[in-house]
Design a protein around this motif. Structure first.
Motif, PDB file in Angstrom:
ATOM      1  N   LYS A  76       0.843  -1.211   0.000  1.00 36.90           N
ATOM      2  CA  LYS A  76       0.000   0.000   0.000  1.00 36.90           C
ATOM      3  C   LYS A  76       0.874   1.256   0.000  1.00 36.90           C
ATOM      4  CE  LYS A  76      -3.588   2.386   2.588  1.00 36.90           C
ATOM      5  NZ  LYS A  76      -4.197   2.569   3.886  1.00 36.90           N
ATOM      6  N   ILE A  77       1.898   1.273   0.830  1.00 36.04           N
ATOM      7  CA  ILE A  77       2.803   2.430   0.890  1.00 36.04           C
ATOM      8  C   ILE A  77       3.474   2.645  -0.465  1.00 36.04           C
ATOM      9  CG2 ILE A  77       4.998   3.250   1.862  1.00 36.04           C
ATOM     10  CD1 ILE A  77       4.006   1.927   4.541  1.00 36.04           C
ATOM     11  N   HIS A  78       3.927   1.570  -1.077  1.00 38.32           N
ATOM     12  CA  HIS A  78       4.560   1.698  -2.394  1.00 38.32           C
ATOM     13  C   HIS A  78       3.600   2.306  -3.410  1.00 38.32           C
ATOM     14  CE1 HIS A  78       6.509   0.915  -6.156  1.00 38.32           C
ATOM     15  NE2 HIS A  78       5.428   0.256  -6.538  1.00 38.32           N
ATOM     16  N   ILE A  79       2.388   1.766  -3.480  1.00 37.52           N
ATOM     17  CA  ILE A  79       1.418   2.231  -4.476  1.00 37.52           C
ATOM     18  C   ILE A  79       1.007   3.667  -4.202  1.00 37.52           C
ATOM     19  CG2 ILE A  79      -0.944   1.887  -5.336  1.00 37.52           C
ATOM     20  CD1 ILE A  79      -0.352  -1.179  -4.985  1.00 37.52           C
ATOM     21  N   GLU A  80       0.768   4.006  -2.939  1.00 35.48           N
ATOM     22  CA  GLU A  80       0.369   5.375  -2.600  1.00 35.48           C
ATOM     23  C   GLU A  80       1.485   6.384  -2.848  1.00 35.48           C
ATOM     24  OE1 GLU A  80      -3.123   4.772   0.724  1.00 35.48           O
ATOM     25  OE2 GLU A  80      -1.066   4.921   1.443  1.00 35.48           O
TER      26      GLU A  80
END
Length: 181
Positions: free
Chosen positions: A49-53
């Protein structure tokens, strides 16, 4: 917040390897132990999630590949507030479907996706557990293209670099755990 390197260490430690499965000469990377621990599973989702956001291009849809992409793809999509679209083996989805054939390290198969699952112009991230030869991921990318979607990234837990799968993919690749021998 746990550092990414700590999360990667925990996830790598959870993996198991099986020689000669499902056929002789194949080293099978087993991700199932990740899902036995809610804390470890949450670390996986949080890291992705952190990567995508943090990416400059935001997705409209998360696509997960049959079958191990189904283990975390829907949860990731839910956490991001995005729809999840399954790519399944032929004969597993009702209604009109797009179809793409692929060759994998130990055989060939067909993937399908329902025709109304992705709208023209939607930005898509395709998720799966491991990139090996890239055949199944490339087939999923073909399905997204057939629907008029745009694959903006492929996201994997790990990569088997020696099989050179990234060479057949048409979008950037992110691998959370790096490469495996």
């Amino acid at each position: 917040m746990t550092e990414l390197s700590e999360i990667q260490s925990v996830l790598k430690a959870a993996l198991r390897q099986y020689k000669d499965f499902p056929t002789p000469g194949v080293l099978f990377e087993d991700i199932m132990p990740i899902f036995r621990s809610p804390k470890t599973f949450q670390m996986l989702i949080d890291a992705l999630k952190i990567h995508i956001e943090s990416s400059k291009e935001k997705p409209d849809v998360i696509v997960g590949l049959d079958a191990r992409g189904f283990l975390f793809g829907p949860t990731l999509a839910l956490q991001l507030g995005l729809p999840f679209v399954p790519v399944r083996k032929k004969g597993k989805l009702p209604g009109e479907t797009y179809e793409a054939r692929y060759i994998k390290e130990y055989g060939e198969d067909d993937f399908v996706m329902q025709k109304d699952a992705i709208a023209k112009g939607q930005k898509v991230i395709i998720v799966d557990d491991i990139i090996a030869t890239g055949g199944s991921a490339a087939a999923a990318g073909s399905l997204v293209e057939q629907a008029g979607g745009i694959t903006i990234e492929y996201v994997f837990l790990l990569e088997l670099l020696f099989l050179k799968g990234r060479e057949v993919l048409k979008a950037p690749i992110y691998t959370l755990l790096g490469d495996q021998a």
